[in-house]
Design a protein around this motif. Structure first.
Motif, PDB file in Angstrom:
ATOM      1  N   PRO A 103       8.156   0.240   3.785  1.00 30.65           N
ATOM      2  CA  PRO A 103       8.263   1.696   3.868  1.00 30.65           C
ATOM      3  C   PRO A 103       7.119   2.427   3.164  1.00 30.65           C
ATOM      4  CG  PRO A 103       9.829   0.852   2.285  1.00 30.65           C
ATOM      5  CD  PRO A 103       9.186  -0.340   2.942  1.00 30.65           C
ATOM      6  N   ILE A 104       6.498   1.777   2.188  1.00 32.18           N
ATOM      7  CA  ILE A 104       5.424   2.401   1.415  1.00 32.18           C
ATOM      8  C   ILE A 104       4.218   1.482   1.430  1.00 32.18           C
ATOM      9  CG2 ILE A 104       4.735   3.218  -0.859  1.00 32.18           C
ATOM     10  CD1 ILE A 104       7.671   3.732  -1.409  1.00 32.18           C
ATOM     11  N   HIS A 105       3.048   2.076   1.650  1.00 28.62           N
ATOM     12  CA  HIS A 105       1.811   1.314   1.677  1.00 28.62           C
ATOM     13  C   HIS A 105       0.881   1.828   0.586  1.00 28.62           C
ATOM     14  CE1 HIS A 105       2.848  -0.607   5.470  1.00 28.62           C
ATOM     15  NE2 HIS A 105       3.359   0.554   5.826  1.00 28.62           N
ATOM     16  N   GLU A 106       0.053   0.946   0.104  1.00 29.85           N
ATOM     17  CA  GLU A 106      -0.892   1.295  -0.958  1.00 29.85           C
ATOM     18  C   GLU A 106      -1.786   2.452  -0.537  1.00 29.85           C
ATOM     19  OE1 GLU A 106      -4.968   1.217  -2.379  1.00 29.85           O
ATOM     20  OE2 GLU A 106      -4.379   0.124  -0.583  1.00 29.85           O
ATOM     21  N   LYS A 107      -2.176   2.484   0.712  1.00 32.80           N
ATOM     22  CA  LYS A 107      -3.060   3.544   1.206  1.00 32.80           C
ATOM     23  C   LYS A 107      -2.419   4.927   1.053  1.00 32.80           C
ATOM     24  CE  LYS A 107      -5.998   4.580   5.164  1.00 32.80           C
ATOM     25  NZ  LYS A 107      -6.410   4.145   6.504  1.00 32.80           N
ATOM     26  N   LEU A 108      -1.105   4.999   1.213  1.00 32.87           N
ATOM     27  CA  LEU A 108      -0.392   6.268   1.060  1.00 32.87           C
ATOM     28  C   LEU A 108      -0.304   6.714  -0.398  1.00 32.87           C
ATOM     29  CD1 LEU A 108       2.539   5.566   3.536  1.00 32.87           C
ATOM     30  CD2 LEU A 108       0.505   6.943   3.961  1.00 32.87           C
ATOM     31  N   LEU A 109      -0.482   5.783  -1.326  1.00 43.28           N
ATOM     32  CA  LEU A 109      -0.407   6.109  -2.746  1.00 43.28           C
ATOM     33  C   LEU A 109      -1.737   6.587  -3.323  1.00 43.28           C
ATOM     34  CD1 LEU A 109       1.786   3.136  -3.961  1.00 43.28           C
ATOM     35  CD2 LEU A 109       2.496   5.511  -3.650  1.00 43.28           C
ATOM     36  N   ARG A 110      -2.812   6.390  -2.589  1.00 43.82           N
ATOM     37  CA  ARG A 110      -4.143   6.759  -3.111  1.00 43.82           C
ATOM     38  C   ARG A 110      -4.265   8.237  -3.484  1.00 43.82           C
ATOM     39  NH1 ARG A 110      -7.752   3.267   1.176  1.00 43.82           N
ATOM     40  NH2 ARG A 110      -6.804   1.258   0.669  1.00 43.82           N
ATOM     41  N   PRO A 111      -3.822   9.179  -2.622  1.00 43.87           N
ATOM     42  CA  PRO A 111      -3.940  10.584  -3.031  1.00 43.87           C
ATOM     43  C   PRO A 111      -3.040  10.930  -4.219  1.00 43.87           C
ATOM     44  CG  PRO A 111      -3.023  10.421  -0.792  1.00 43.87           C
ATOM     45  CD  PRO A 111      -3.360   9.044  -1.249  1.00 43.87           C
ATOM     46  N   ILE A 112      -1.921  10.245  -4.350  1.00 41.57           N
ATOM     47  CA  ILE A 112      -1.039  10.501  -5.493  1.00 41.57           C
ATOM     48  C   ILE A 112      -1.701  10.003  -6.773  1.00 41.57           C
ATOM     49  CG2 ILE A 112       1.216   9.989  -6.504  1.00 41.57           C
ATOM     50  CD1 ILE A 112       2.292   9.710  -3.628  1.00 41.57           C
ATOM     51  N   ALA A 113      -2.300   8.824  -6.727  1.00 36.96           N
ATOM     52  CA  ALA A 113      -2.974   8.265  -7.900  1.00 36.96           C
ATOM     53  C   ALA A 113      -4.203   9.077  -8.285  1.00 36.96           C
ATOM     54  CB  ALA A 113      -3.361   6.816  -7.638  1.00 36.96           C
ATOM     55  N   ALA A 114      -4.800   9.764  -7.315  1.00 37.95           N
ATOM     56  CA  ALA A 114      -5.989  10.570  -7.598  1.00 37.95           C
ATOM     57  C   ALA A 114      -5.635  11.846  -8.369  1.00 37.95           C
ATOM     58  CB  ALA A 114      -6.696  10.932  -6.303  1.00 37.95           C
ATOM     59  N   GLU A 115      -4.374  12.259  -8.302  1.00 39.30           N
ATOM     60  CA  GLU A 115      -3.921  13.442  -9.033  1.00 39.30           C
ATOM     61  C   GLU A 115      -3.841  13.097 -10.520  1.00 39.30           C
ATOM     62  OE1 GLU A 115      -3.213  16.882 -10.142  1.00 39.30           O
ATOM     63  OE2 GLU A 115      -3.223  16.683  -7.954  1.00 39.30           O
ATOM     64  N   VAL A 116      -4.415  13.963 -11.360  1.00 35.85           N
ATOM     65  CA  VAL A 116      -4.490  13.694 -12.795  1.00 35.85           C
ATOM     66  C   VAL A 116      -3.165  13.985 -13.496  1.00 35.85           C
ATOM     67  CG1 VAL A 116      -5.680  14.268 -14.936  1.00 35.85           C
ATOM     68  CG2 VAL A 116      -6.961  14.145 -12.803  1.00 35.85           C
ATOM     69  N   CYS A 117      -2.498  15.039 -13.103  1.00 37.22           N
ATOM     70  CA  CYS A 117      -1.268  15.476 -13.761  1.00 37.22           C
ATOM     71  C   CYS A 117      -0.081  14.631 -13.283  1.00 37.22           C
ATOM     72  CB  CYS A 117      -1.029  16.955 -13.472  1.00 37.22           C
ATOM     73  SG  CYS A 117       0.509  17.580 -14.154  1.00 37.22           S
ATOM     74  N   PHE A 118       0.616  14.012 -14.235  1.00 37.76           N
ATOM     75  CA  PHE A 118       1.757  13.171 -13.883  1.00 37.76           C
ATOM     76  C   PHE A 118       2.866  13.972 -13.208  1.00 37.76           C
ATOM     77  CE2 PHE A 118       1.092   9.554 -17.221  1.00 37.76           C
ATOM     78  CZ  PHE A 118       0.043   9.075 -16.468  1.00 37.76           C
TER      79      PHE A 118
END
Length: 137
Positions: A103-118
């Protein structure tokens, strides 16, 4: 002359010695499904970071060479560590995939990880996946 018939079950103990059991041990039930790939990648990133911290490897280039992947791929994997601890915990505790695609792929997490604020990361996580299992940080 008496003859007794009985089935014997041989097992080995913790020291490798054979022993006779009256009843066979039930085989352990193996849970169905597989661990999601993104959970494996995050665990790998944590392991890689520990190798770097312990100075087992000098840098990410060494990790790439040892893992036989490209340096950009190592960077993509290591960027999963930029996710908030709450999101990382949820990823590591994702349920096993019984059938179909993850259901979740690493590629979909890239923009979330790029965000600095938790906090913003967590909001993006909720919007994109709707997998909120813990309280907001």
């Amino acid at each position: 002359m008496l003859t007794a018939k009985r089935k014997l079950h041989f097992n080995t103990d913790s020291r490798g010695r054979k022993r006779i059991d009256r009843e066979p041990k039930p085989k352990p039930v193996v849970p169905q499904g597989r661990v999601p790939r993104v959970s494996k990648l995050l665990a790998l990133a944590i392991h890689f970071q520990q190798l770097l911290d312990d100075r087992v490897v000098a840098d990410q280039s060494d990790l790439a060479w040892l893992s036989q992947v490209t340096q950009p791929r190592i960077t993509q994997i290591m960027n999963l560590l930029m996710l908030s601890p709450e999101i990382q915990e949820e990823i590591l505790q994702l349920p096993k995939v019984v059938e179909g695609k993850d259901p979740i792929h690493e590629k979909l997490l890239r923009p979330i990880a790029a965000e600095v604020c938790f906090r913003k990361q967590f909001e993006l996580w909720q919007k994109s996946h709707g997998l909120r299992t813990s309280e907001e940080p």
